[in-house]
Scaffold this motif. Structure first.
Motif, PDB file in Angstrom:
ATOM      1  N   ILE A  82      -0.199   0.919   2.242  1.00  0.00           N
ATOM      2  CA  ILE A  82      -1.334   0.284   1.571  1.00  0.00           C
ATOM      3  C   ILE A  82      -0.968  -0.895   0.381  1.00  0.00           C
ATOM      4  O   ILE A  82      -1.166  -1.851   0.259  1.00  0.00           O
ATOM      5  CB  ILE A  82      -2.499   1.233   1.001  1.00  0.00           C
ATOM      6  N   SER A  83       0.063  -0.327  -0.361  1.00  0.00           N
ATOM      7  CA  SER A  83       0.735  -0.911  -1.699  1.00  0.00           C
ATOM      8  C   SER A  83       1.284  -2.396  -1.025  1.00  0.00           C
ATOM      9  O   SER A  83       0.845  -3.289  -1.644  1.00  0.00           O
ATOM     10  CB  SER A  83       1.708  -0.022  -2.288  1.00  0.00           C
ATOM     11  N   GLU A  84       2.203  -2.299  -0.059  1.00  0.00           N
ATOM     12  CA  GLU A  84       2.554  -3.430   0.114  1.00  0.00           C
ATOM     13  C   GLU A  84       1.754  -4.349   1.156  1.00  0.00           C
ATOM     14  O   GLU A  84       1.858  -5.607   0.721  1.00  0.00           O
ATOM     15  CB  GLU A  84       4.117  -3.247   1.148  1.00  0.00           C
ATOM     16  N   ALA A  85       0.725  -3.861   1.740  1.00  0.00           N
ATOM     17  CA  ALA A  85      -0.200  -4.465   2.263  1.00  0.00           C
ATOM     18  C   ALA A  85      -0.990  -5.481   1.231  1.00  0.00           C
ATOM     19  O   ALA A  85      -1.122  -6.497   1.391  1.00  0.00           O
ATOM     20  CB  ALA A  85      -1.088  -3.767   3.118  1.00  0.00           C
TER      21      ALA A  85
ATOM     22  N   VAL B 288      15.429  -6.759   1.259  1.00  0.00           N
ATOM     23  CA  VAL B 288      14.055  -6.652   1.354  1.00  0.00           C
ATOM     24  C   VAL B 288      13.323  -5.674   0.422  1.00  0.00           C
ATOM     25  O   VAL B 288      12.496  -6.293  -0.231  1.00  0.00           O
ATOM     26  CB  VAL B 288      13.517  -6.491   3.074  1.00  0.00           C
ATOM     27  N   LEU B 289      14.163  -4.616   0.330  1.00  0.00           N
ATOM     28  CA  LEU B 289      13.271  -3.519  -0.486  1.00  0.00           C
ATOM     29  C   LEU B 289      13.274  -3.865  -1.825  1.00  0.00           C
ATOM     30  O   LEU B 289      12.415  -3.371  -2.736  1.00  0.00           O
ATOM     31  CB  LEU B 289      13.931  -2.053  -0.233  1.00  0.00           C
ATOM     32  N   LYS B 290      14.395  -4.613  -2.063  1.00  0.00           N
ATOM     33  CA  LYS B 290      14.618  -5.062  -3.716  1.00  0.00           C
ATOM     34  C   LYS B 290      13.611  -6.048  -4.069  1.00  0.00           C
ATOM     35  O   LYS B 290      13.321  -6.081  -5.195  1.00  0.00           O
ATOM     36  CB  LYS B 290      15.805  -5.577  -3.774  1.00  0.00           C
ATOM     37  N   THR B 291      12.660  -6.713  -3.194  1.00  0.00           N
ATOM     38  CA  THR B 291      11.814  -7.714  -3.518  1.00  0.00           C
ATOM     39  C   THR B 291      10.354  -7.095  -3.564  1.00  0.00           C
ATOM     40  O   THR B 291       9.444  -7.923  -3.901  1.00  0.00           O
ATOM     41  CB  THR B 291      11.775  -8.708  -2.198  1.00  0.00           C
ATOM     42  N   PHE B 292      10.384  -6.109  -3.502  1.00  0.00           N
ATOM     43  CA  PHE B 292       8.782  -5.284  -3.667  1.00  0.00           C
ATOM     44  C   PHE B 292       8.520  -5.179  -4.923  1.00  0.00           C
ATOM     45  O   PHE B 292       9.268  -4.961  -5.796  1.00  0.00           O
ATOM     46  CB  PHE B 292       8.871  -3.853  -3.100  1.00  0.00           C
ATOM     47  N   GLY B 293       7.318  -5.423  -4.936  1.00  0.00           N
ATOM     48  CA  GLY B 293       6.586  -5.670  -6.547  1.00  0.00           C
ATOM     49  C   GLY B 293       6.168  -4.347  -7.010  1.00  0.00           C
ATOM     50  O   GLY B 293       6.270  -3.583  -6.500  1.00  0.00           O
TER      51      GLY B 293
END
Length: 267
Positions: A151-154, A210-215
């Motif tokens: 949900i968070s990334e969505a 990719v994971l390092k770009t998560f906000g």
């Protein structure tokens, strides 16, 4: 209940009429639990209310009864704090709607006896559920931690204008969800290469990038919630009638999926 029996989806070893005959109600908690070997609390998700219920049960039960809570997020150490029968206490968190989604998370209190976990596991299997052992308590247990990560990334993808709300749901329903209905993320990794070691060797660097770009964690408010709400209401208006009809459609889909999964597992 009759429909479930006729469709071959009734769970447990008893028929529909036998199951219905076991259901009754009363206003006295001691009378309600008399003779029980497993007590499943299902009151609203309120810590003080649950603690009140288990404090009452603690004064009634003997040393053989399993005291189980259906809480989806409250930690066992808080729900069962101070109980004399804490070794008999466990969280058995079902997933809604539990008649169609069989998973049950078993989460012990730090002092829960292994026999309590084993008995609850065996009971859930007997009635047709799919229990999983969460080895120690953690906020959100396993299911909600995974759900909230999605949900968070969505939410971030919609908030940053990467994808529309309707297309985001398609990514799950027509993409990841189709695979995950039958195999989990770890087996998916295993099958998407020549085994897990091959997958990690091949894709770990890209995954970490990719994971390092998560906000940051979204606050689920402001313009984004209005945008998501508008998109959802176009698909399913938020009045009680439309929501109820869509939930019924969802449950019918889950019923058919559950039946298909049983057929596939028996092959």
């Amino acid at each position: 209940m009759k429909f479930l029996e006729q469709s071959g989806s009734l769970k447990g070893s008893l028929g529909a009429e036998e199951q219905l005959s076991l259901i009754s109600g009363c206003l006295n908690i001691q009378e309600a639990v008399e003779g029980a070997m497993h007590i499943q609390e299902c009151v609203p998700e309120n810590l003080e209310l649950k603690k009140k219920i288990f404090t009452q049960l603690d004064q009634i039960v003997d040393d053989k009864v399993v005291l189980s809570s259906s809480t989806s997020c409250l930690l066992p150490s808080k729900v069962f704090a101070g109980l004399a029968h804490v070794k008999q206490c466990i969280v058995a968190h079902p997933v809604n709607p539990p008649y169609y989604v069989p998973l049950v998370e078993l989460v012990p209190h730090p002092k829960t006896a292994p026999m309590t976990v084993d008995r609850t596991y065996a009971l859930m299997q007997k009635i047709g559920q799919s229990p999983v052992r969460v080895m120690k308590e953690i906020d959100g247990f396993a299911l909600n931690r995974l759900q909230y990560a999605v949900i968070s990334e969505a939410w971030r993808l919609v908030e940053e204008g990467i994808v529309s709300p309707s297309d985001l749901d398609l990514v799950m329903s027509d993409g990841l969800g189709m695979r995950y209905a039958f195999i989990g993320p770890l087996e998916t990794m295993h099958l998407n290469a020549e085994g897990m070691l091959s997958y990690c060797d091949r894709y770990s660097e890209g995954m970490q990038h990719v994971l390092k770009t998560f906000g940051p964690i979204p606050d689920f408010s402001g313009a984004t919630v209005e945008k998501v709400n508008q998109a959802m209401c176009v698909k399913v208006p938020s009045d009680p009638e439309h929501l109820a009809a869509r939930r019924q459609w969802r449950d019918e889909c889950l019923l058919r999926l559950a039946k298909l999964k049983r057929q596939m597992q028996s092959q």
